[in-house]
Design an enzyme around this catalytic site. Structure first.
Site, short mmCIF file in Angstrom:
data_model
loop_
_atom_site.label_atom_id
_atom_site.label_comp_id
_atom_site.label_asym_id
_atom_site.label_seq_id
_atom_site.Cartn_x
_atom_site.Cartn_y
_atom_site.Cartn_z
N HIS A 186 -3.60 5.94 3.69
CA HIS A 186 -4.36 4.80 3.17
C HIS A 186 -3.90 3.49 3.79
O HIS A 186 -4.69 2.71 4.34
CB HIS A 186 -4.21 4.76 1.65
CG HIS A 186 -5.17 3.86 0.95
ND1 HIS A 186 -4.88 2.56 0.65
CD2 HIS A 186 -6.42 4.08 0.48
CE1 HIS A 186 -5.91 2.00 0.01
NE2 HIS A 186 -6.86 2.91 -0.10
N SER A 218 -11.39 -0.60 -0.43
CA SER A 218 -10.07 -0.65 0.21
C SER A 218 -10.17 -1.03 1.67
O SER A 218 -9.29 -1.71 2.21
CB SER A 218 -9.39 0.73 0.13
OG SER A 218 -8.99 1.04 -1.16
N ASP A 260 -15.77 -12.07 -4.40
CA ASP A 260 -15.99 -13.34 -3.70
C ASP A 260 -16.86 -13.19 -2.46
O ASP A 260 -17.55 -14.13 -2.07
CB ASP A 260 -14.65 -13.98 -3.32
CG ASP A 260 -13.90 -14.50 -4.53
OD1 ASP A 260 -14.46 -15.35 -5.25
OD2 ASP A 260 -12.78 -14.04 -4.79
N ASN A 318 -13.63 0.86 -6.70
CA ASN A 318 -14.58 1.88 -6.20
C ASN A 318 -15.23 2.71 -7.30
O ASN A 318 -15.70 3.81 -7.02
CB ASN A 318 -13.85 2.84 -5.25
CG ASN A 318 -13.38 2.16 -3.99
OD1 ASN A 318 -13.93 1.15 -3.58
ND2 ASN A 318 -12.37 2.72 -3.37
N ASP A 348 0.84 -1.20 0.00
CA ASP A 348 0.00 0.00 0.00
C ASP A 348 0.87 1.25 0.00
O ASP A 348 1.95 1.27 -0.60
CB ASP A 348 -0.93 -0.04 1.23
CG ASP A 348 -2.27 0.60 0.97
OD1 ASP A 348 -2.32 1.84 0.80
OD2 ASP A 348 -3.28 -0.12 0.93
N ALA A 380 -7.60 -8.23 -8.28
CA ALA A 380 -8.73 -9.00 -7.75
C ALA A 380 -9.29 -9.99 -8.76
O ALA A 380 -9.84 -11.03 -8.38
CB ALA A 380 -9.84 -8.07 -7.27
N VAL A 405 -12.07 2.08 18.82
CA VAL A 405 -11.55 1.60 17.54
C VAL A 405 -10.42 0.61 17.78
O VAL A 405 -9.49 0.90 18.54
CB VAL A 405 -11.03 2.78 16.69
CG1 VAL A 405 -10.50 2.28 15.35
CG2 VAL A 405 -12.13 3.81 16.47
N TYR A 409 -7.61 -11.71 -10.99
CA TYR A 409 -6.71 -12.79 -11.39
C TYR A 409 -7.12 -14.10 -10.75
O TYR A 409 -7.79 -14.13 -9.70
CB TYR A 409 -5.27 -12.46 -10.98
CG TYR A 409 -4.62 -11.40 -11.84
CD1 TYR A 409 -4.76 -11.42 -13.22
CD2 TYR A 409 -3.85 -10.40 -11.26
CE1 TYR A 409 -4.16 -10.45 -14.00
CE2 TYR A 409 -3.24 -9.43 -12.04
CZ TYR A 409 -3.40 -9.46 -13.41
OH TYR A 409 -2.81 -8.50 -14.19
#
Length: 392
Positions: free
Chosen positions: A104, A268, A245, A206, A70, A217, A122, A219
């Site tokens: 991110h 994400s 999935d 997105n 990332d 994703a 959190v 593949y």
């Protein structure tokens, strides 16, 4: 407390435009980076549903190494201290990947591994895991046309994945970045990761339902993750297709660089909930290989609108507790169509576990019926009897 909702593609690409138009020295670049945010004291709705304290009685992810490929991970965040080891920075070769300008990767890592804090509700679902940061980009989309100082490239992306599997010793890889086009280098890197027994989990994208599939994703063998919103239905931004999935919460509260939290949205941030669950499963079932872990994950989902399998929801809604606590049911020839939309409550800003997982009463034997479909699709996408094939 007012917390800004960030749509990452906008926020990150805006920073990219600045860096392309006006090259700046490192000191000026640092001034653009996100700083600490206010601490969110309440328990976010998604954590009321996923109940990490309940999961901790079954597994914490201890001993599992998770690579976050990332924008880096800010290891200074109080809830991530001690959870982030030295990784690799392929973008600027700084801090061994343990700094994050745009936030991110820090948000993603916090969903997976943030420790509990007395002053905040959190925390991560798998606080026992070791996060291995691999910094390859500061924007969400990897595209050769935007391969700048903040963008990275598919070659950099592939290098990061290979490093995570090799020197990084990752057992699970979270990829909350997407590529609109295929890349032979990335596909090859992920195929090699899967061949090594590494589970790769990736975001579905997105750009909404008309945007089509994204990579990695799409593949063969990857676990692709879409997002649902506060109403329990597919989020408007979540891309759809065979690469999805399963789905998880996409509008969530995450750790911000340095300290504090912020509210964000995107596939994400649905993705690391699945990654964390995979890490918990690897600790709880250490003898199971990647294919078995993946089947256990998909067998335990709660039914979603669209039936046993749909391009919007995949096989259903992530349920970490069921994945950890229930034995896989029998394989049946086919699963009946199940339509079970989660209930709304008076306060529509809250996801309530009873509503979100209302479909859980359908029974594991019914849910296990998807396995016949999973196996068939898995063969098309490259899953093998011994282990999954995954790019994300």
């Amino acid at each position: 407390m007012c917390v800004v909702v960030v749509r990452w593609p906008v926020a990150v690409v805006a920073g990219l435009v600045v860096s392309v138009a006006v090259p700046v020295p490192r000191q000026a670049w640092a001034a653009q980076c996100l700083g600490p945010k206010p601490v969110v004291s309440a328990v976010p709705a998604e954590l009321k549903a996923y109940a990490p304290a309940r999961l901790a009685g079954l597994a914490t992810g201890a001993g599992v190494r998770v690579a976050v490929v990332d924008s880096g991970v800010d290891a200074r965040h109080p809830q991530l201290k001690g959870h982030v080891v030295a990784g690799r920075d392929f973008l600027r070769n700084e801090f061994a990947g343990r700094r994050d300008c745009v936030g991110h990767g820090t948000g993603v890592a916090g969903i997976i591994a943030a420790g509990a804090d007395a002053g905040s509700g959190v925390q991560g679902l798998a606080p026992g895991v070791t996060i291995v940061p691999v910094r390859v980009s500061e924007q969400q989309d990897i595209d050769e046309t935007t391969a700048t100082a903040s963008g990275g490239s598919s070659q950099t992306f592939a290098q990061g994945i290979r490093w995570a599997v090799g020197p990084g010793h990752a057992q699970v890889i979270n990829i909350s970045l997407v590529m609109p086009q295929e890349s032979e280098a990335v596909e090859s890197a992920i195929a090699d990761a899967v061949a090594a027994g590494v589970i790769v989990v990736a975001a579905a994208g997105n750009d909404g339902p008309d945007a089509g599939v994204v990579y990695p994703a799409a593949y063969p063998g990857v676990i692709g993750v879409g997002a649902v919103g506060a109403d329990g239905l597919r989020a408007s931004y979540s891309q759809v297709g065979e690469h999805v999935d399963l789905v998880a919460f996409g509008d969530v509260t995450v750790a911000s660089p340095v300290a504090g939290h912020q509210v964000v949205q995107g596939t994400s941030f649905a993705t690391p909930f699945v990654t964390a669950t995979v890490a918990l499963l690897k600790q709880r079932f250490p003898r199971e290989n990647a294919a078995q872990i993946t089947r256990r994950l998909l067998r335990s989902v709660d039914p979603a609108p669209g039936g046993a399998r749909s391009d919007e929801y995949g096989y259903g809604l992530l349920n970490p507790y069921r994945a950890l606590s229930e034995e896989a049911g029998p394989v049946v020839a086919a699963a009946p169509r199940v339509v079970a939309a989660p209930r709304r409550v008076a306060d529509s800003s809250e996801w309530v576990r009873a509503g979100w997982f209302a479909a859980g009463g359908a029974g594991l034997a019914v849910l296990a019926g998807v396995v016949a479909v999973v196996v068939g699709r898995g063969r098309r996408r490259g899953w093998r009897a011994g282990h999954d094939r995954m790019p994300g």
